[in-house]
Structures are given as structure tokens and as C-alpha cells.
Design a protein around this motif. Structure first.
Motif, PDB file in Angstrom:
ATOM      1  N   MET A 104      58.598 108.954  45.545  1.00  0.00           N
ATOM      2  CA  MET A 104      58.994 108.298  44.290  1.00  0.00           C
ATOM      3  C   MET A 104      59.539 109.332  43.303  1.00  0.00           C
ATOM      4  SD  MET A 104      58.603 105.181  44.920  1.00  0.00           S
ATOM      5  CE  MET A 104      58.926 104.475  43.339  1.00  0.00           C
ATOM      6  N   ARG A 105      58.913 110.517  43.259  1.00  0.00           N
ATOM      7  CA  ARG A 105      59.403 111.578  42.382  1.00  0.00           C
ATOM      8  C   ARG A 105      60.814 111.979  42.782  1.00  0.00           C
ATOM      9  NH1 ARG A 105      59.515 116.568  43.383  1.00  0.00           N
ATOM     10  NH2 ARG A 105      57.939 116.524  45.002  1.00  0.00           N
ATOM     11  N   GLY A 108      63.506 109.587  41.825  1.00  0.00           N
ATOM     12  CA  GLY A 108      63.818 109.600  40.405  1.00  0.00           C
ATOM     13  C   GLY A 108      64.767 110.724  40.011  1.00  0.00           C
ATOM     14  N   ASP A 109      65.050 111.628  40.941  1.00  0.00           N
ATOM     15  CA  ASP A 109      65.937 112.762  40.664  1.00  0.00           C
ATOM     16  C   ASP A 109      67.390 112.286  40.685  1.00  0.00           C
ATOM     17  OD1 ASP A 109      67.710 115.030  41.267  1.00  0.00           O
ATOM     18  OD2 ASP A 109      65.853 116.187  41.471  1.00  0.00           O
ATOM     19  N   ARG A 110      68.130 112.630  39.630  1.00  0.00           N
ATOM     20  CA  ARG A 110      69.526 112.202  39.487  1.00  0.00           C
ATOM     21  C   ARG A 110      70.398 112.686  40.658  1.00  0.00           C
ATOM     22  NH1 ARG A 110      71.478 111.937  33.732  1.00  0.00           N
ATOM     23  NH2 ARG A 110      72.619 110.030  34.028  1.00  0.00           N
ATOM     24  N   ILE A 113      69.768 110.581  43.728  1.00  0.00           N
ATOM     25  CA  ILE A 113      70.449 109.278  43.609  1.00  0.00           C
ATOM     26  C   ILE A 113      71.939 109.430  43.942  1.00  0.00           C
ATOM     27  CG2 ILE A 113      71.135 107.470  41.977  1.00  0.00           C
ATOM     28  CD1 ILE A 113      68.384 107.964  40.587  1.00  0.00           C
TER      29      ILE A 113
END
Length: 135
Positions: A104-105, A108-110, A113
Motif C-alpha cells: 500500500m505504501r 501511494g508513491d507517485r 503510479i
């Protein structure tokens, strides 16, 4: 007269070549050595698979295939070695998701993504380009 001399010289060279070839073909030890080099499991396998190899070569040399291969080669040429090294280091133990919380961490990293978007777009393009397989 010059033409006759050139023809005579050419015939002499041809006779020399024929004589040398005759000597080579008479040398049984040489022929056995050549046979050992040529008749290997690998060469027999290539001979056995020659029809498939020829079909593949025909496909690879089609203009549309060569265009695609050139596009792939261009894409490889354009790869930034620094980015690839960064990618390799990010695949180290530190960047791996060992549990759901780590995953999940990372999600969340741009940059993650952006990378996932690229991978998904490539997968979509491959799927769209591939003809449907009727069953």
C-alpha cells in the motif's frame, strides 16, 4: 595472341585448383577431421529443424516484421542506462513489498503510479494489437 595467353594462364590456374582439390579429397585423415567438426549433435539438430528455421527467417524478413523489429531496436537504443540502473536498485530488498502495508505504501508513491500506468498502457496496446483467438 594476348587473349590466348590469358586463356592458357586461366586453364593452368584451374588445373592447379583441381589438383589441390583432388589432394584434399584424397586425404582420408583430413576428411575424418572435417566430418568430426561438421557432424555434431548440434549440426544434425539444425539440419533437422531447417524447415522451421527457414520459415522463421522468412517471417523475420517480411517488411512489416522488419519495421516492428526496427521499432523495438529504436526503443532499446533510447533506454537510459541510468534509469535502468535505478530500476535495478529499486528492485533490491528495500523496495520489495513484504506485506500488504508495504504494498500500500508503494502504491501511494507517485513514481510507482506513473510506472504502473506505463505498464498497463503497454499491456493494453499488446492486447489490442493481438488478434482474438477463436476457440
Amino acid at each position: 595472341m594476348a587473349q590466348v595467353d590469358r586463356q592458357a594462364e586461366a586453364l593452368e590456374r584451374l588445373l592447379d585448383i583441381a589438383s589441390t582439390l583432388n589432394e584434399l579429397l584424397s586425404d582420408e585423415e583430413l576428411l575424418r577431421a572435417v566430418a568430426r567438426l561438421l557432424v555434431t549433435p548440434e549440426t544434425l539438430l539444425i539440419i533437422d529443424r531447417l524447415p522451421q528455421i527457414m520459415q522463421l527467417l522468412e517471417r523475420l524478413t517480411r517488411p512489416e516484421t522488419l519495421e516492428k523489429l526496427n521499432a523495438v531496436a529504436d526503443a532499446i537504443d533510447s533506454l537510459d542506462v541510468g534509469v535502468l540502473r535505478s530500476l535495478a536498485s529499486s528492485l533490491s530488498a528495500e523496495a520489495q513489498a513484504n506485506n500488504l502495508s508495504d504494498l500500500m505504501r508503494l502504491l501511494g508513491d507517485r513514481d510507482v503510479i506513473k510506472g504502473l500506468a506505463i505498464v498497463l498502457n503497454v499491456a493494453k496496446a499488446i492486447g489490442a494489437a493481438r488478434p482474438a483467438n477463436p476457440k
